[in-house]
Design a protein around this motif. Structure first.
Motif, PDB file in Angstrom:
ATOM      1  N   CYS A 166       0.834  -1.022   0.012  1.00  0.00           N
ATOM      2  CA  CYS A 166       0.049   0.087  -0.042  1.00  0.00           C
ATOM      3  C   CYS A 166       0.841   1.371   0.040  1.00  0.00           C
ATOM      4  O   CYS A 166       0.669   2.084  -0.642  1.00  0.00           O
ATOM      5  CB  CYS A 166      -0.931  -0.143   1.190  1.00  0.00           C
TER       6      CYS A 166
ATOM      7  N   SER B  18       0.000   3.544   5.820  1.00  0.00           N
ATOM      8  CA  SER B  18       0.364   3.361   4.651  1.00  0.00           C
ATOM      9  C   SER B  18       0.393   4.415   3.533  1.00  0.00           C
ATOM     10  O   SER B  18       1.217   4.699   2.927  1.00  0.00           O
ATOM     11  CB  SER B  18      -0.105   1.881   4.085  1.00  0.00           C
ATOM     12  N   GLN B  19      -0.746   5.141   3.861  1.00  0.00           N
ATOM     13  CA  GLN B  19      -1.084   6.402   2.798  1.00  0.00           C
ATOM     14  C   GLN B  19       0.083   7.350   3.196  1.00  0.00           C
ATOM     15  O   GLN B  19       0.666   7.949   2.342  1.00  0.00           O
ATOM     16  CB  GLN B  19      -2.473   6.968   3.188  1.00  0.00           C
TER      17      GLN B  19
ATOM     18  N   GLN C  46      -8.040  -4.254   2.371  1.00  0.00           N
ATOM     19  CA  GLN C  46      -6.879  -4.719   2.642  1.00  0.00           C
ATOM     20  C   GLN C  46      -6.594  -5.172   4.070  1.00  0.00           C
ATOM     21  O   GLN C  46      -5.739  -6.261   4.360  1.00  0.00           O
ATOM     22  CB  GLN C  46      -5.572  -4.162   2.024  1.00  0.00           C
TER      23      GLN C  46
ATOM     24  N   SER D 225      -1.347  -7.200  -5.131  1.00  0.00           N
ATOM     25  CA  SER D 225      -2.252  -6.850  -4.130  1.00  0.00           C
ATOM     26  C   SER D 225      -3.381  -8.010  -4.252  1.00  0.00           C
ATOM     27  O   SER D 225      -3.803  -8.137  -5.535  1.00  0.00           O
ATOM     28  CB  SER D 225      -2.715  -5.653  -3.509  1.00  0.00           C
TER      29      SER D 225
ATOM     30  N   PHE E 209      -7.619   0.059  -0.182  1.00  0.00           N
ATOM     31  CA  PHE E 209      -6.970   0.209   0.987  1.00  0.00           C
ATOM     32  C   PHE E 209      -7.584  -0.345   2.221  1.00  0.00           C
ATOM     33  O   PHE E 209      -7.078  -1.285   2.706  1.00  0.00           O
ATOM     34  CB  PHE E 209      -6.190   1.510   1.221  1.00  0.00           C
TER      35      PHE E 209
END
Length: 458
Positions: free
Chosen positions: A253, A384-385, A371, A432, A368
């Motif tokens: 991510c 992650s972002q 996930q 992913s 995201f």
């Protein structure tokens, strides 16, 4: 498999899903908060090099200003950890209210800052401090808002409803540009540089009030409230849980977030390339405020379309095609600037930033969120972002360093770098797991089943 509105299991005793209300709250909140963040981003390219970083060397002034823009992303990982944990442990609603208020106060304070000529190095030091606070605050916004919407939404429309928080971020950018346009158009350049740019920052006082009134009314998702009653969910700190149970998902991510280089190359570096005297292109600040405005208006139109499309064909395909395609055509956009053709600039900014990038942007938040399991959903998304954005935020300064004023073939150099980064991000998306056709309950089982023993035993 779709879940009916009445088949909510333990959620039924707690409350009902309300995707429309959650989407409206996310849209309005994101618009207000990203008004603040986008305002700084635009002014850092147009005004701050001369106001806070005077230098006889134009390259140094541009790099210094864009570096303070990047500083806002440095504090975002810390904000992601702190606010993500708060949102996962204490509720999506509380973190959204706090983030909004903190952002509004910091942005208002930027409008009151003295210049370098008035207080010397204290001016950029204060600017950096406030930018750090902005970054900390915004780190919790999209993660909390999109988690709330995803958890309120019916499974067949998760992408559509969650896309409205992303549309809100674009509306915030439009509001920021719209606030600057009349000031830059009607004020003499000297007055705009001296005090005109401050007015939109001072208007953030309304953000503080509006944010409180909007966010205090939103309700927690029933699924979150049902899981929050389980004691084992809150035993382990969310970041520790994330690193132990989903480390490679986190890495993928982060890499996928590098797709934001498209915006960095077009609307950050591209603005400096077009308007700063050192490059000699000659576009005015007002002209490129219109370019930014048109790009964001196009994005507002396309985001819900791509969000709905992702529910039909899957999110991963849109992220790969949009990211790689936008990265490839970033060079064409910079070439249009190099040709000094405003018409071509408008055409390519709509294609690159308004359409191709929005294929990725409209779908990544939902992808995201899907996930990660619910117990670490806000933390997983936010960390992650924001780590990815922190790294990406240095791209404009790096671009200026590798292609400073006087460099030949700037579109080819920067466009090639942008495309290469986007290819790597697209590969991470390809690796992913696809979420097409899966309910949120199915995804929850997939994410939690392998880790139940370690989670309950921690």
């Amino acid at each position: 498999m779709n879940t009916s509105a009445g088949d909510l299991g333990p959620e039924a005793s707690i409350g009902r899903r309300n995707p429309k209300k959650a989407a409206i709250s996310g849209w309005i909140g994101s618009a207000l908060e990203y008004y603040d963040f986008a305002l700084y981003s635009t002014v850092s390219a147009l005004v701050f090099p001369s106001v806070f970083f005077p230098s006889e060397n134009p390259t140094v002034a541009i790099i210094a200003s864009l570096a303070t823009y990047a500083v806002g992303y440095v504090s975002r990982p810390l904000g992601a950890v702190v606010l993500g944990a708060y949102g996962d442990r204490h509720g999506r609603k509380k973190v959204l209210v706090f983030a909004m208020l903190l952002m509004g106060v910091a942005t208002f304070a930027v409008g009151l800052l003295p210049t370098y000529q008035q207080v010397g190095l204290l001016a950029p030091a204060l600017l950096v401090a406030l930018r750090l606070i902005q970054g900390f605050a915004v780190a919790g916004e999209l993660g909390g808002a999109s988690a709330m919407i995803v958890e309120h939404s019916p499974d067949a429309k998760r992408g559509f409803f969650a896309s409205f928080s992303l549309q809100g971020t674009q509306v915030g950018s439009i509001l920021a540009t719209a606030a600057l346009l009349p000031l830059s158009a009607f004020l003499p350049a000297e007055q705009f540089q001296t005090w005109g740019w401050r007015i939109p920052f001072l208007l953030s006082a309304f953000v503080i009030l509006a944010g409180y009134l909007i966010r205090r009314r939103v309700q927690e998702p029933p699924a979150y409230l049902a899981q929050a009653e389980k004691a084992e969910v809150t035993r382990r700190f969310p970041l520790v849980d994330l690193l132990r149970s989903h480390p490679w998902v986190l890495v993928r991510c982060i890499i996928m977030t590098f797709t934001n280089v498209i915006g960095m190359a077009t609307l950050i570096f591209g603005v400096s390339y077009a308007t700063q005297k050192g490059y000699g292109i000659g576009f005015s600040a007002g002209e490129f405020l219109w370019v930014t405005l048109v790009a964001n208006v196009a994005a507002v139109i396309t985001i819900p379309v791509f969000g709905a499309l992702s529910d039909r064909i899957g999110r991963r395909a849109l992220m790969i095609v949009g990211g790689a395609g936008g990265g490839l055509l970033a060079a064409a956009y910079l070439w249009a600037i190099d040709q000094r053709s405003l018409v071509l600039v408008f055409v390519f900014v709509v294609i690159v930033q308004g359409a191709l990038f929005q294929m990725w942007n409209a779908t990544f938040a939902t992808f995201f969120q899907e996930q990660f399991p619910m117990r670490i959903r806000v933390t997983g998304f936010a960390v992650s972002q924001n780590i990815g954005l922190m790294i990406s935020s240095f791209f404009p300064s790096i671009f200026t360093a590798i292609a400073p004023p006087g460099t030949a073939n700037v579109p080819l150099v920067i466009g090639g770098a942008t495309f290469g980064i986007c290819v790597v991000a697209a590969l991470a998306a390809l690796l992913s797991s696809d979420t097409k056709g899966k309910t949120l309950a199915d995804l929850e089982d997939e994410k939690t089943a392998p880790n139940r023993l370690s989670t309950t035993g921690a």
